[in-house]
Motif scaffolding. Structure first.
Motif, PDB file in Angstrom:
ATOM      1  N   SER A  15      38.516  32.720  31.419  1.00 51.54           N
ATOM      2  CA  SER A  15      38.297  31.356  30.927  1.00 51.54           C
ATOM      3  C   SER A  15      37.950  30.344  32.009  1.00 51.54           C
ATOM      4  N   THR A  16      38.305  30.637  33.277  1.00 51.11           N
ATOM      5  CA  THR A  16      38.166  29.586  34.289  1.00 51.11           C
ATOM      6  C   THR A  16      36.728  29.283  34.715  1.00 51.11           C
ATOM      7  N   SER A  17      35.753  30.007  34.137  1.00 48.04           N
ATOM      8  CA  SER A  17      34.383  29.552  34.404  1.00 48.04           C
ATOM      9  C   SER A  17      34.069  28.343  33.514  1.00 48.04           C
ATOM     10  N   TYR A  18      34.911  28.105  32.526  1.00 47.73           N
ATOM     11  CA  TYR A  18      34.770  26.958  31.611  1.00 47.73           C
ATOM     12  C   TYR A  18      33.352  26.807  31.058  1.00 47.73           C
ATOM     13  N   THR A  30      31.660  37.345  26.481  1.00 42.78           N
ATOM     14  CA  THR A  30      33.022  37.447  25.942  1.00 42.78           C
ATOM     15  C   THR A  30      33.991  36.806  26.937  1.00 42.78           C
ATOM     16  N   MET A  31      34.930  36.034  26.427  1.00 40.99           N
ATOM     17  CA  MET A  31      35.849  35.309  27.315  1.00 40.99           C
ATOM     18  C   MET A  31      37.275  35.816  27.148  1.00 40.99           C
ATOM     19  N   CYS A 126      35.532  28.283  38.261  1.00 42.68           N
ATOM     20  CA  CYS A 126      34.872  27.199  37.517  1.00 42.68           C
ATOM     21  C   CYS A 126      33.374  27.461  37.327  1.00 42.68           C
ATOM     22  N   MET A 127      32.565  26.419  37.153  1.00 39.49           N
ATOM     23  CA  MET A 127      31.169  26.645  36.801  1.00 39.49           C
ATOM     24  C   MET A 127      30.390  27.333  37.924  1.00 39.49           C
ATOM     25  N   VAL A 128      30.968  27.399  39.114  1.00 42.68           N
ATOM     26  CA  VAL A 128      30.299  28.134  40.187  1.00 42.68           C
ATOM     27  C   VAL A 128      30.410  29.637  39.870  1.00 42.68           C
ATOM     28  N   GLN A 129      31.581  30.037  39.446  1.00 49.49           N
ATOM     29  CA  GLN A 129      31.765  31.387  38.874  1.00 49.49           C
ATOM     30  C   GLN A 129      30.835  31.521  37.666  1.00 49.49           C
ATOM     31  N   ILE A 262      24.251  20.708  36.099  1.00 53.99           N
ATOM     32  CA  ILE A 262      25.141  20.898  34.954  1.00 53.99           C
ATOM     33  C   ILE A 262      26.450  20.159  35.256  1.00 53.99           C
ATOM     34  N   VAL A 263      26.851  19.268  34.369  1.00 54.83           N
ATOM     35  CA  VAL A 263      28.165  18.634  34.518  1.00 54.83           C
ATOM     36  C   VAL A 263      29.186  19.550  33.849  1.00 54.83           C
ATOM     37  N   SER A 264      30.250  19.893  34.572  1.00 54.16           N
ATOM     38  CA  SER A 264      31.281  20.768  34.012  1.00 54.16           C
ATOM     39  C   SER A 264      32.673  20.213  34.326  1.00 54.16           C
ATOM     40  N   HIS A 265      33.697  20.953  33.914  1.00 52.61           N
ATOM     41  CA  HIS A 265      35.050  20.411  34.087  1.00 52.61           C
ATOM     42  C   HIS A 265      36.026  21.437  34.665  1.00 52.61           C
TER      43      HIS A 265
END
Ligand code: MYR
Length: 286
Positions: A15-18, A30-31, A126-129, A262-265
């Motif tokens: 989940s941590t790629s958000y 799949t998450m 996070c989104m880098v992943q 890409i804006v992510s959180h």
């Protein structure tokens, strides 16, 4: 038709790629969720607790939450499910230096038969992943083999960059995820160091006193990579600070034609360790 389906590699992320549910569904990703734990109660992030609910809850609790990796059975079940119509699976996890998720995903792979599981340590989160996950999904869709996909992911590792800063270093310190803290001891609370990953763990990159200076240092490094016109994917990641993230994203979009932002959180699990107010910037050559 079945043969065509069988040749496709299944892609899993924790989940941590958000990556949003919508994007996951569209790209066949799949998450498997990690958990955020308030008191005795564990919640699967992005499934049982949203990022919005999490930051609201953080304002009200007097005892800060903890986190935990997914149960091994969850990986096992997910592999078994995907084994029905895939021969190979690639799992992209957050850095093995900050979570046991990677090791659990590896161990679970020896518990299933009939499918070959490759676990890829993103060495980040996070989104880098997420950049790795999205690329893997794109290549799987083009029917590339697991070997070809992994080769591409390893190549990306060479140009991927990520830097972040937190409002309060105590969260990282308390969670035991800050390495090299001796470098900043004594001034732990006063500075806003730029942080990054080195050998899978988080270390201070540079001591800076203000957020403004930290940010301009990060954007300077991005400029070094972007100014020659190379197409670059950038993500601006925030912990409950959408305004700031959008401000940075807009600035980058105006400045560069070759940059896609890409804006992510930072969701619940990573937010637990960074604290509200954190901002990160990551990028990779397209
Ligand atoms: C667990 O309980 O297994 C999860 C532990 C997560 C630790 C998170 C530490 C902060 C990571 C920051 C990533 C920044 C990426 C740009």
């Amino acid at each position: 038709e079945r043969g065509y389906l069988m040749s496709k590699v299944a892609i899993i992320t924790d989940s941590t790629s958000y990556i949003s549910k919508e994007t996951r569904e569209k790209n066949n990703i799949t998450m498997v969720p990690l958990n955020v734990v308030f008191g005795e109660e564990a919640y699967k992030e992005e499934v049982e607790i949203t990022t919005e609910q999490f930051y609201k809850e953080m304002e009200n609790v007097d005892k800060l939450p903890k986190t935990s990796q997914p149960a091994i059975g969850l990986f096992e079940e997910t592999y078994q499910q995907l084994a029905k119509d895939h021969e190979e699976i690639i799992v992209v996890t957050l850095s093995s230096g900050i979570s046991g998720t990677y090791q659990t995903a590896v161990t679970a792979s020896s518990m299933v038969e009939g499918v070959k599981v490759h676990v890829f340590d993103s060495e980040i989160s996070c989104m880098v992943q997420g950049f790795y996950v999205l690329k893997a999904a794109e290549l799987a869709e083009q029917n590339k083999s697991a070997e070809e996909i992994l080769e591409k992911l390893n190549e990306m590792k060479k140009t991927i960059r990520a830097y972040f800063m937190v409002d309060d270093l105590n969260h990282l310190h308390r969670g035991g995820r800050l390495n090299g803290a001796q470098l900043i001891v004594g001034s732990l609370l006063k500075i806003k160091p730029v942080l990054h990953f080195e050998n899978k763990v988080i270390v201070p990159f540079e001591k800076v006193r203000t957020e403004k200076k930290a940010l301009s240092m990060i954007l300077g490094m991005l400029d070094d990579d972007a100014k020659d016109g190379t197409p670059i994917d950038v993500t601006v990641i925030h912990a409950n600070r959408l305004d700031k993230a959008e401000e940075i994203a807009n600035e980058l979009t105006e400045k560069y034609d070759n940059v896609n932002v890409i804006v992510s959180h930072f969701g619940p699990v990573i937010g637990t360790h960074l604290g509200a107010g954190s901002v990160g910037v990551g990028w990779v050559r397209r």
